[in-house]
Motif scaffolding. Structure first.
Motif, short mmCIF file in Angstrom:
data_model
loop_
_atom_site.label_atom_id
_atom_site.label_comp_id
_atom_site.label_asym_id
_atom_site.label_seq_id
_atom_site.Cartn_x
_atom_site.Cartn_y
_atom_site.Cartn_z
N CYS A 1 -2.39 4.07 -6.60
CA CYS A 1 -1.01 4.37 -6.19
C CYS A 1 0.00 3.31 -6.60
N THR A 2 -0.25 2.08 -6.23
CA THR A 2 0.85 1.10 -6.21
C THR A 2 1.23 0.52 -7.56
N CYS B 1 -6.55 0.45 -7.50
CA CYS B 1 -5.57 1.14 -6.67
C CYS B 1 -4.97 2.23 -7.54
N GLY C 1 -3.10 3.93 1.03
CA GLY C 1 -3.89 3.05 1.89
C GLY C 1 -5.39 3.12 1.68
N PHE C 2 -5.83 3.97 0.76
CA PHE C 2 -7.28 4.12 0.60
C PHE C 2 -7.94 2.84 0.10
N CYS C 3 -7.28 2.16 -0.83
CA CYS C 3 -7.88 0.95 -1.42
C CYS C 3 -7.68 -0.27 -0.53
N LEU D 1 0.84 -1.20 0.00
CA LEU D 1 0.00 0.00 0.00
C LEU D 1 0.86 1.25 0.00
N GLN D 2 0.27 2.32 -0.53
CA GLN D 2 0.92 3.63 -0.42
C GLN D 2 0.01 4.56 0.37
S1 FES Z 1 -2.57 2.53 -2.03
FE1 FES Z 1 -3.47 4.40 -2.69
S2 FES Z 1 -5.16 3.69 -3.80
FE2 FES Z 1 -4.12 1.88 -3.42
#
Ligand code: FES
Ligand SMILES: Cc1cc2nc3c(=O)[nH]c(=O)nc-3n(C[C@H](O)[C@H](O)[C@H](O)COP(=O)(O)OP(=O)(O)OC[C@H]3O[C@@H](n4cnc5c(N)ncnc54)[C@H](O)[C@@H]3O)c2cc1C
Ligand code: FES
Lengths: 154, 268
Positions: free
Chosen positions: A135-136, A133, A99-101, A96-97
């Motif tokens: 971010c990742t 996601c 962490g929302f997802c 995660l980055q």
């Molecule tokens: S970690 Fe940011 S949306 Fe998945």
């Protein structure tokens, strides 16, 4: 309308409007805000919880439809202060980055691993089709789920 | 997004659901998995005053095998269809299509009855029920009747169901050899084009979804294939059909995709 459901092992009874979604019920009536609302239109998977053991998008389920059911949210994954192996694997593999997802990813991973204790990369990618996601780039999420499978199989 | 207000009733029998539909007419809607209806209600494209939840009716979520058929209850989820040994062995093409529906979470909730009743022009099952010549069992105020797949879909989001009728089951003849090919709309995972081909003793039966506003049997392909046994019959994929256009695929591209998917399904 009065509904009773078991969330993370505890039974709750609440009087609600039939049009309340299960996500809103969890977040606003039970203060379980780990279940996120991303799109609210069944596209992103951020709201994924398990309903009687199956991963579902709680934004597209009415709380009344879950009457009498068992729901597990991300808050119900850790036991006695110990992270669930899937959560631990996400931490270990940088799954995660922002962490929302992540709550949705962890809950859908639980469904994937329930049906397939040794998923291939392709199986995992197929299982994540309903979860976005931003971010990742997904690679570390896949590694996390593979890592979790190894821990659980040990 | 929050739907308009409605009353919710959980029906405990088909009879009760039919009586409620009859009593409330256009104001009432059946709720099964909710994965087409709830999104539409959130967008307020649909504003039923009463939702009749049929998910708890016993006997509507079973998969049974008889000598020549597989009978699937209307409330069977896509996941149940994917995991059924009976369907895997006897109507494999239905399993192939079910696996392509949405994603795990959607498959865990959406049902075959809901998908057929909804009649989305890009849904997967319509192509399969047409190619298999499945029969749709319905029940209403006047009693039970059976609708042939070819008579079931009458237009965009429109079926042969009367206002007081609900689907109770879908009967599939056993199919030895069939193949489903789908070109995905990459965001929603619905079919831009979906093609079901079933081989029987004398030829093929071809069902097509996503191409026209109503799913259809590609009879021109079937005829050409019968004459030559050649997958070039796919060239006839859209003969006599008005091809849909949207921002994912214009008519020319959709036509091309239809021919390619028919060819792949014929060759599989
Ligand atoms: S970690 Fe940011 S949306 Fe998945
Ligand atoms: C993110 C997402 C992706 C999807 N991707 C696909 C896809 O790739 N392919 C695909 O084919 N579908 C797809 N779907 C649709 C999904 O398959 C739906 O579950 C299905 O179309 C409807 O089934 P349901 O049980 O959820 O029906 P509901 O939403 O409960 O009902 C749909 C309609 O049918 C009526 N109805 C329901 N059951 C009956 C019955 N037994 N008799 C009479 N009327 C009934 C309802 O009144 C309503 O009008 C997707 C949905 C979502 C949310
Ligand atoms: S918030 Fe439910 S799928 Fe996006």
């Amino acid at each position: 309308m009065e509904i009773t459901l078991t969330v993370n092992g505890t039974e709750f009874t609440r009087d609600i409007e039939p049009r309340l979604s299960l996500t809103q019920f969890l977040r606003e009536h039970l203060d379980l805000t780990g279940t996120h609302i991303g799109c609210d239109t069944s596209g992103c998977g951020a709201c994924t919880v398990t309903l009687n053991g199956d991963a579902v998008k709680s934004c597209t389920i009415l709380a009344v439809q879950a009457n009498g059911s068992e729901v597990t949210t991300i808050e119900g994954m850790a036991k006695n202060g110990e992270m669930h192996p899937i959560q631990a694997a996400f931490k270990e593999e940088h799954g995660l980055q922002c962490g929302f997802c992540t709550p949705g990813m962890v809950m859908v991973a639980a469904d994937i691993l329930k049906h397939n204790s040794k998923p291939s990369e392709e199986d995992i990618r197929h299982g994540l089709k309903g979860n976005f996601c931003r971010c990742t780039g997904y690679h570390n999420i896949i590694k996390s789920i593979q890592h979790a499978a190894e821990t659980i199989n040990k | 997004m929050i739907p308009a207000k409605f009353d919710y009733i959980k029906a405990s029998s088909v009879n009760e659901a039919v009586n409620l539909l009859d009593e409330h007419g256009f104001d009432a809607k059946i709720l099964s998995g909710g994965h087409s209806l709830i999104p539409a209600m959130k967008l307020r494209l649909n504003r039923p005053e009463i939702l009749i939840d049929i998910s708890g009716i016993s006997g509507l979520n079973t998969i049974e095998e008889t000598g020549s058929e597989v009978i699937i209850g209307a409330n069977c989820t896509h996941t149940q269809i994917v995991n059924s040994e009976v369907i895997y062995k006897n109507v494999n093409i239905l399993k192939q299509a079910a696996e392509t529906v949405g994603d795990v979470q959607v498959r865990n909730r959406g049902t075959i009855g809901g998908s057929l009743a909804h009649a989305d022009p890009s849904a997967d099952y319509p192509a399969v029920v047409l190619a298999c010549e499945a029969k749709i069992e319905v029940e209403g105020k006047k009693g039970k009747r059976t609708i042939d797949a070819k008579d079931f879909f009458v237009g965009i989001f429109t079926t042969a169901l009367e206002d007081d009728e609900l689907i109770t089951a879908v009967r599939f003849p056993k199919v030895a050899h069939g193949n489903y090919q789908k070109f995905y709309q990459s965001a929603s995972r619905f079919a831009v084009v979906g093609v079901a081909v079933v081989h029987d003793g004398s030829g093929v039966k071809v069902g097509v979804t996503g191409v026209a506003d109503t799913p259809y049997r590609a009879t021109a392909v079937e005829k050409a294939y019968k004459n030559n046994n050649d997958s070039d019959a796919a060239e006839h994929a859209v003969d006599g059909v008005e091809v849909m256009e949207d921002h994912f695929a214009d008519a020319e591209y959709r036509t091309h995709l239809a021919k390619v998917m028919v060819k792949r399904a014929l060759e599989a």
